[in-house]
Design a protein around this motif. Structure first.
Motif, short mmCIF file in Angstrom:
data_model
loop_
_atom_site.label_atom_id
_atom_site.label_comp_id
_atom_site.label_asym_id
_atom_site.label_seq_id
_atom_site.Cartn_x
_atom_site.Cartn_y
_atom_site.Cartn_z
N LEU A 1 24.04 11.02 18.59
CA LEU A 1 23.05 10.71 19.60
C LEU A 1 23.65 10.82 21.01
O LEU A 1 23.01 11.35 21.92
CB LEU A 1 22.48 9.31 19.37
N LEU A 2 24.87 10.35 21.17
CA LEU A 2 25.53 10.47 22.47
C LEU A 2 25.81 11.93 22.80
O LEU A 2 25.63 12.35 23.96
CB LEU A 2 26.83 9.67 22.46
N LEU A 3 26.25 12.70 21.81
CA LEU A 3 26.50 14.13 22.04
C LEU A 3 25.21 14.85 22.41
O LEU A 3 25.19 15.67 23.33
CB LEU A 3 27.10 14.75 20.77
N GLY A 4 24.12 14.54 21.70
CA GLY A 4 22.84 15.18 22.01
C GLY A 4 22.37 14.87 23.42
O GLY A 4 21.87 15.75 24.13
N LEU A 5 22.53 13.62 23.85
CA LEU A 5 22.13 13.25 25.20
C LEU A 5 23.02 13.93 26.24
O LEU A 5 22.54 14.33 27.31
CB LEU A 5 22.21 11.72 25.36
N ALA A 6 24.31 14.06 25.93
CA ALA A 6 25.22 14.75 26.85
C ALA A 6 24.82 16.21 26.99
O ALA A 6 24.85 16.78 28.09
CB ALA A 6 26.65 14.62 26.35
#
Length: 265
Positions: free
Chosen positions: A255-260
């Motif tokens: 989820l953090l990677l996708g938001l980044a």
């Protein structure tokens, strides 16, 4: 590619192939975010061969039992749990094979190698993995798998050909949704990776042999060796970790990677 790019991408492949975070995404993203030349399908195939060798070496005893009992069953000497598992793994591979041939024939595989696609699949299937890990009953051992559940996991594997989905992630997610224990889901996912990775790699190797372009075999061999070593370590620690911690750390990472990625698009 220079030495740094080869080392980074090889280690990334080995460490992410069996983690539910998508190795294909992590191979594509550095080229796009760091302005590296795209390593191409040939290098991707080479590092996948390295991870294939790692999983076959790690599960060599299981593979031997599957092949032995499957061969005996063909000779009419009865069926065992291992012979059934061999059939399940083989049959569950077909959806990915069919979908893969269609993607290659239509050029869809190249079209999907983009940051936008990876961002969407990273977020979507990361969230789905979280739901499966939290709500899954986690009661069924691997010995209770049957053809129906194996094929359902096989269809999930076909979807993983879309970059960013994660082959291990979506197959483990499907198994958890069907009620399997975490370690059982991971072990079947690893076994299911063998025929599809082997087949895809062989096709690319045949294309390379027929090609008139200069092939940097040194880069490919180096990538395969580095990815194989790192994959062996990854499999060992992941199997021990998933039963204790579950998939939530990987869900958060996705989820953090996708938001980044959404920020960079």
């Amino acid at each position: 590619m220079d030495a740094i790019q080869i080392i980074v991408l090889s280690l990334v492949q080995g460490l992410t192939e069996f983690l539910p975070i998508s190795s294909s995404a992590h191979l594509i993203l550095p080229a796009q975010l760091l302005d590296w030349p795209d390593q191409g399908i040939a290098f991707d195939a080479a590092v996948h061969i390295g991870t294939l060798a790692a999983v076959m070496l790690y599960f060599r005893k299981d593979i031997w039992l599957l092949i032995r009992d499957w061969t005996l069953s063909l000779a009419g000497k009865g069926t065992t749990q291992h012979s059934k598992m061999a059939w399940y793994v083989g049959l569950a591979t077909f959806p990915a094979v069919i979908f893969g041939f269609w993607m290659k024939a239509t050029g869809v595989d190249e079209m999907l190698r983009s940051t936008t696609v990876i961002m969407i699949t990273t977020l979507l299937f990361g969230a789905l993995m979280g739901v499966a890990d939290y709500f899954g009953k986690r009661k069924i051992p691997l010995e209770k798998i049957n053809l129906k559940t194996a094929m359902m996991i096989g269809f999930a594997q076909a979807i993983s050909l879309i970059p960013g989905t994660s082959r291990s992630g979506i197959t483990i997610t499907a198994a958890l949704m069907l009620g399997f224990k975490r370690e059982a889901a991971a072990r079947f996912s690893f076994l299911l990776s063998i025929p599809v990775t082997l087949g895809a790699s062989l096709l690319v190797i045949l294309d390379l042999i027929k090609s008139t372009e200069v092939i940097m075999w040194g880069e490919l061999v180096s990538g395969a060796l580095l990815s194989g070593i790192s994959a062996m370590l990854c499999i060992h620690f992941f199997l021990g970790m998933i039963s204790r911690m579950g998939l939530m750390p990987f869900v958060v990472y996705r989820l953090l990677l996708g938001l980044a990625l959404l920020y960079f698009i």
